[in-house]
Design a protein around this motif. Structure first.
Motif, PDB file in Angstrom:
ATOM      1  N   PRO A 305     -37.192 -85.435 -36.385  1.00 51.08           N
ATOM      2  CA  PRO A 305     -35.883 -85.313 -35.729  1.00 51.08           C
ATOM      3  C   PRO A 305     -35.101 -84.308 -36.194  1.00 51.08           C
ATOM      4  O   PRO A 305     -35.008 -83.976 -37.405  1.00 51.08           O
ATOM      5  N   VAL A 306     -34.544 -83.407 -35.401  1.00 50.10           N
ATOM      6  CA  VAL A 306     -33.974 -82.294 -35.662  1.00 50.10           C
ATOM      7  C   VAL A 306     -32.338 -82.418 -35.137  1.00 50.10           C
ATOM      8  O   VAL A 306     -32.174 -82.699 -34.071  1.00 50.10           O
ATOM      9  N   ARG A 307     -31.320 -82.625 -36.003  1.00 53.87           N
ATOM     10  CA  ARG A 307     -29.852 -83.099 -35.638  1.00 53.87           C
ATOM     11  C   ARG A 307     -29.141 -82.113 -36.034  1.00 53.87           C
ATOM     12  O   ARG A 307     -29.513 -81.165 -36.813  1.00 53.87           O
ATOM     13  N   GLU A 308     -28.055 -81.783 -35.318  1.00 48.01           N
ATOM     14  CA  GLU A 308     -26.826 -80.880 -35.630  1.00 48.01           C
ATOM     15  C   GLU A 308     -26.268 -81.302 -37.037  1.00 48.01           C
ATOM     16  O   GLU A 308     -26.335 -82.488 -37.362  1.00 48.01           O
ATOM     17  N   PRO A 309     -25.970 -80.320 -37.730  1.00 45.03           N
ATOM     18  CA  PRO A 309     -25.699 -78.783 -37.463  1.00 45.03           C
ATOM     19  C   PRO A 309     -27.176 -77.990 -38.084  1.00 45.03           C
ATOM     20  O   PRO A 309     -26.750 -77.131 -38.886  1.00 45.03           O
ATOM     21  N   ALA A 310     -28.415 -78.490 -38.042  1.00 39.73           N
ATOM     22  CA  ALA A 310     -29.391 -77.549 -38.655  1.00 39.73           C
ATOM     23  C   ALA A 310     -29.536 -76.189 -38.180  1.00 39.73           C
ATOM     24  O   ALA A 310     -29.103 -75.749 -37.154  1.00 39.73           O
ATOM     25  N   VAL A 311     -29.771 -75.446 -39.239  1.00 40.04           N
ATOM     26  CA  VAL A 311     -29.645 -74.022 -39.392  1.00 40.04           C
ATOM     27  C   VAL A 311     -30.913 -73.697 -38.493  1.00 40.04           C
ATOM     28  O   VAL A 311     -32.029 -74.355 -38.892  1.00 40.04           O
ATOM     29  N   LEU A 312     -30.971 -72.556 -37.858  1.00 34.66           N
ATOM     30  CA  LEU A 312     -32.457 -72.172 -37.222  1.00 34.66           C
ATOM     31  C   LEU A 312     -32.416 -70.742 -37.774  1.00 34.66           C
ATOM     32  O   LEU A 312     -31.671 -69.737 -38.170  1.00 34.66           O
ATOM     33  N   GLU A 313     -33.971 -70.630 -37.925  1.00 30.80           N
ATOM     34  CA  GLU A 313     -34.320 -69.190 -38.643  1.00 30.80           C
ATOM     35  C   GLU A 313     -35.443 -68.653 -37.876  1.00 30.80           C
ATOM     36  O   GLU A 313     -36.267 -69.457 -37.130  1.00 30.80           O
ATOM     37  N   ASN A 314     -35.554 -67.229 -37.676  1.00 29.36           N
ATOM     38  CA  ASN A 314     -36.727 -66.864 -37.042  1.00 29.36           C
ATOM     39  C   ASN A 314     -37.889 -66.795 -37.795  1.00 29.36           C
ATOM     40  O   ASN A 314     -38.102 -67.410 -39.082  1.00 29.36           O
ATOM     41  N   LEU A 315     -39.056 -66.332 -37.573  1.00 28.05           N
ATOM     42  CA  LEU A 315     -40.182 -66.258 -37.863  1.00 28.05           C
ATOM     43  C   LEU A 315     -40.329 -65.531 -39.398  1.00 28.05           C
ATOM     44  O   LEU A 315     -41.186 -65.918 -40.326  1.00 28.05           O
ATOM     45  N   GLY A 317     -37.626 -65.788 -41.435  1.00 28.19           N
ATOM     46  CA  GLY A 317     -36.710 -66.703 -42.244  1.00 28.19           C
ATOM     47  C   GLY A 317     -35.353 -66.052 -42.308  1.00 28.19           C
ATOM     48  O   GLY A 317     -34.500 -66.496 -43.072  1.00 28.19           O
ATOM     49  N   GLN A 318     -35.162 -65.351 -41.239  1.00 27.09           N
ATOM     50  CA  GLN A 318     -33.632 -64.874 -41.068  1.00 27.09           C
ATOM     51  C   GLN A 318     -32.845 -65.813 -40.245  1.00 27.09           C
ATOM     52  O   GLN A 318     -33.226 -66.360 -39.083  1.00 27.09           O
ATOM     53  N   HIS A 319     -31.406 -66.086 -40.578  1.00 32.24           N
ATOM     54  CA  HIS A 319     -30.556 -66.946 -39.745  1.00 32.24           C
ATOM     55  C   HIS A 319     -30.330 -66.602 -38.429  1.00 32.24           C
ATOM     56  O   HIS A 319     -29.765 -65.450 -37.988  1.00 32.24           O
ATOM     57  N   ILE A 320     -30.717 -67.556 -37.566  1.00 36.31           N
ATOM     58  CA  ILE A 320     -30.373 -66.712 -36.187  1.00 36.31           C
ATOM     59  C   ILE A 320     -29.646 -67.697 -35.252  1.00 36.31           C
ATOM     60  O   ILE A 320     -29.372 -67.437 -34.066  1.00 36.31           O
ATOM     61  N   GLY A 321     -29.327 -68.696 -35.821  1.00 44.15           N
ATOM     62  CA  GLY A 321     -28.186 -69.909 -34.999  1.00 44.15           C
ATOM     63  C   GLY A 321     -28.425 -71.176 -35.474  1.00 44.15           C
ATOM     64  O   GLY A 321     -28.805 -71.342 -36.719  1.00 44.15           O
ATOM     65  N   HIS A 322     -27.646 -72.250 -34.825  1.00 44.32           N
ATOM     66  CA  HIS A 322     -27.802 -73.359 -35.367  1.00 44.32           C
ATOM     67  C   HIS A 322     -27.905 -74.575 -34.173  1.00 44.32           C
ATOM     68  O   HIS A 322     -27.450 -74.063 -32.986  1.00 44.32           O
ATOM     69  N   VAL A 323     -28.342 -75.808 -34.695  1.00 39.72           N
ATOM     70  CA  VAL A 323     -28.521 -77.001 -33.559  1.00 39.72           C
ATOM     71  C   VAL A 323     -26.997 -77.387 -33.426  1.00 39.72           C
ATOM     72  O   VAL A 323     -26.350 -77.734 -34.144  1.00 39.72           O
ATOM     73  N   THR A 324     -26.655 -77.834 -32.086  1.00 42.55           N
ATOM     74  CA  THR A 324     -25.524 -78.525 -31.947  1.00 42.55           C
ATOM     75  C   THR A 324     -25.583 -79.907 -31.355  1.00 42.55           C
ATOM     76  O   THR A 324     -24.644 -80.746 -31.333  1.00 42.55           O
ATOM     77  N   SER A 325     -26.695 -80.134 -30.935  1.00 48.24           N
ATOM     78  CA  SER A 325     -27.134 -81.545 -30.274  1.00 48.24           C
ATOM     79  C   SER A 325     -28.649 -81.760 -30.707  1.00 48.24           C
ATOM     80  O   SER A 325     -29.168 -80.920 -30.076  1.00 48.24           O
ATOM     81  N   GLY A 326     -29.103 -82.738 -31.153  1.00 47.42           N
ATOM     82  CA  GLY A 326     -30.273 -83.102 -31.382  1.00 47.42           C
ATOM     83  C   GLY A 326     -30.875 -84.497 -31.612  1.00 47.42           C
ATOM     84  O   GLY A 326     -30.041 -85.077 -32.334  1.00 47.42           O
ATOM     85  N   ALA A 339     -28.971 -75.789 -28.662  1.00 49.02           N
ATOM     86  CA  ALA A 339     -28.418 -74.796 -30.005  1.00 49.02           C
ATOM     87  C   ALA A 339     -27.912 -73.665 -29.600  1.00 49.02           C
ATOM     88  O   ALA A 339     -28.142 -73.124 -28.278  1.00 49.02           O
ATOM     89  N   TYR A 340     -27.405 -72.866 -30.280  1.00 46.39           N
ATOM     90  CA  TYR A 340     -27.091 -71.768 -29.994  1.00 46.39           C
ATOM     91  C   TYR A 340     -27.690 -70.555 -30.937  1.00 46.39           C
ATOM     92  O   TYR A 340     -27.890 -70.751 -31.993  1.00 46.39           O
ATOM     93  N   VAL A 341     -28.331 -69.551 -30.432  1.00 48.64           N
ATOM     94  CA  VAL A 341     -29.045 -68.512 -31.020  1.00 48.64           C
ATOM     95  C   VAL A 341     -28.823 -67.256 -30.523  1.00 48.64           C
ATOM     96  O   VAL A 341     -27.798 -66.779 -29.629  1.00 48.64           O
ATOM     97  N   GLN A 342     -28.951 -66.250 -31.424  1.00 47.48           N
ATOM     98  CA  GLN A 342     -28.702 -64.735 -30.992  1.00 47.48           C
ATOM     99  C   GLN A 342     -29.616 -64.489 -29.857  1.00 47.48           C
ATOM    100  O   GLN A 342     -30.757 -64.953 -29.632  1.00 47.48           O
ATOM    101  N   PRO A 343     -28.905 -63.755 -28.924  1.00 48.62           N
ATOM    102  CA  PRO A 343     -29.863 -63.648 -27.506  1.00 48.62           C
ATOM    103  C   PRO A 343     -31.251 -63.030 -27.677  1.00 48.62           C
ATOM    104  O   PRO A 343     -31.972 -63.471 -26.890  1.00 48.62           O
ATOM    105  N   ASP A 344     -31.384 -62.449 -28.539  1.00 45.76           N
ATOM    106  CA  ASP A 344     -33.005 -61.782 -28.525  1.00 45.76           C
ATOM    107  C   ASP A 344     -34.012 -63.107 -28.774  1.00 45.76           C
ATOM    108  O   ASP A 344     -35.068 -62.971 -28.658  1.00 45.76           O
ATOM    109  N   TYR A 345     -33.287 -64.284 -29.083  1.00 43.65           N
ATOM    110  CA  TYR A 345     -34.338 -65.413 -29.363  1.00 43.65           C
ATOM    111  C   TYR A 345     -33.992 -66.718 -28.228  1.00 43.65           C
ATOM    112  O   TYR A 345     -34.673 -67.675 -28.363  1.00 43.65           O
TER     113      TYR A 345
END
Length: 378
Positions: A305-315, A317-326, A339-345
């Motif tokens: 289970p992945v819940r808010e506010p888990a951090v999101l990273e790209n392959l 390991g760079q921070h690219i966003g976070h989970v808002t509901s999970g 979640a919200y992520v940088q548009p490239d992702y």
């Protein structure tokens, strides 16, 4: 000095019934609300998907906008077509601030040529009503309805249940409504809801709410459902929760709610702009490349289970966003998230990682809804 006393929790007209039914009550939006009943969240969720669930959503705010200028006035607060909404139809709306941020999301129903019925979120209702009154109170009557309760009957058997008690309910289709007498109560009913299932929202005088709820619960298909399953159902349907997935710092374009903004209000439309926050929102609609973040849906590739506010990273390991509901989807038995992520992702199929207790969980950007919706469109 002593600490200020905490305000006592408010209760809905169904509070005694919730306690009688064995609900576990929790604070929510300033109210004591049922999070689940003895059957438990999983059983309640699956029952709503299979039959019909009854939800108490009386904590939400209800109000009427009355007068020949009500629709035009309300339209100045939202990037949404209010003027052209036919009588008997409902629409999703977004109250915005000057920066284009979402003050609240809401539903509104055209009762008549000169009357609009509005439902806003419970935690926001005091501020929403004050905002609406301050902005358009000189152009129409803004009438709060604190003596109305709100029930939601949701699930594939909801229509059969309600038609048994009020035959006129069968004539409604998704996002339409009518005044109906149900179990002796004068109700405003819309065929809509927050679960992805067919169903109805029923505005009923508070004094008649318990009798109506008991009548509905007496039907063999209906069980009471708490806030826990309401949350898991709405997430499976890919629907946003205000305060998690939407807030006053987030614009409708960032939130991927472009579908809620009709062409008539956009650049080149007959009534383009003219709403609070229009400069920001129209600029983002006209130039999507200007966005710095985008709401997406994610499905985990492992059963973690992945819940808010888990951090999101790209392959890398760079921070690219976070989970808002999970949560772990009861229907799919897979972890799902918004979640919200940088548009490239943000492209469908993009792979990324959610960090859960220090460990990366692989996730993939997916389409919504996670579970197919079953709205009745006729």
């Amino acid at each position: 000095m002593s600490a200020p006393a905490t305000a006592p929790l408010l209760t809905t007209p169904l509070n005694a019934l919730h306690l009688e039914l064995g609900a576990r009550m929790v604070p929510f939006a300033g109210y004591s609300m049922p999070v689940q009943y003895p059957a438990g969240l999983m059983a309640e969720h699956l029952h709503t998907r299979a039959q019909a669930g009854l939800f108490d959503v009386s904590h939400m705010g209800q109000l009427r906008l009355i007068g020949p200028g009500a629709a035009a006035a309300f339209e100045t607060l939202m990037p949404v077509d209010v003027i052209d909404l036919p009588v008997g139809k409902q629409r999703y709306g977004l109250l915005l601030n000057e920066a284009g941020g979402i003050i609240d999301d809401l539903m509104f129903f055209r009762v008549g040529p000169d009357e609009i019925f509005v439902i806003v979120n419970g935690a926001c209702k005091v501020g929403d009503i004050a905002h609406i009154q301050a902005q358009i109170g000189q152009r129409c009557q803004v009438v709060p309805l604190p003596d109305q309760a709100l029930l939601a009957l949701q699930g594939p058997q909801a229509a059969a249940v309600l038609a048994r008690l009020a035959p006129g309910a069968a004539q409604l289709v998704f996002m339409t409504g009518a005044r109906l007498a149900i179990a002796g109560a004068d109700c405003l009913v819309t065929r809509s809801g927050y679960t992805g299932e067919d169903g109805f929202e029923i505005s009923v005088p508070a004094a008649q709410a318990e009798a109506l709820a008991r009548t509905l619960l007496a039907q063999p298909e209906v069980q009471p459902i708490g806030l826990g399953a309401r949350n898991s159902l709405r997430l499976e349907a890919g629907l946003c929760l205000y305060g998690n997935d939407l807030d006053a710092t987030t614009t409708p374009v960032e939130a991927a709610l472009n579908w809620a903004m009709q062409k008539v209000r956009r650049t080149g439309g007959a009534r383009a702009g003219g709403f609070i926050g229009a400069d920001v929102v129209l600029a983002q609609l006209d130039n999507p490349a200007s966005l710095t973040r985008q709401r997406v849906a994610l499905i985990a590739q492992e059963r973690v289970p992945v819940r808010e506010p888990a951090v999101l990273e790209n392959l890398d390991g760079q921070h690219i966003g976070h989970v808002t509901s999970g949560l772990l989807s009861p229907t799919l038995n897979q972890p799902i998230a918004l979640a919200y992520v940088q548009p490239d992702y943000a492209a469908l199929g993009t792979e990324l990682f959610a960090i859960v207790r220090g460990k990366p969980v692989p996730m993939v950007v997916a389409p919504t809804p996670f579970v197919p919706t079953r709205y009745y469109r006729g």
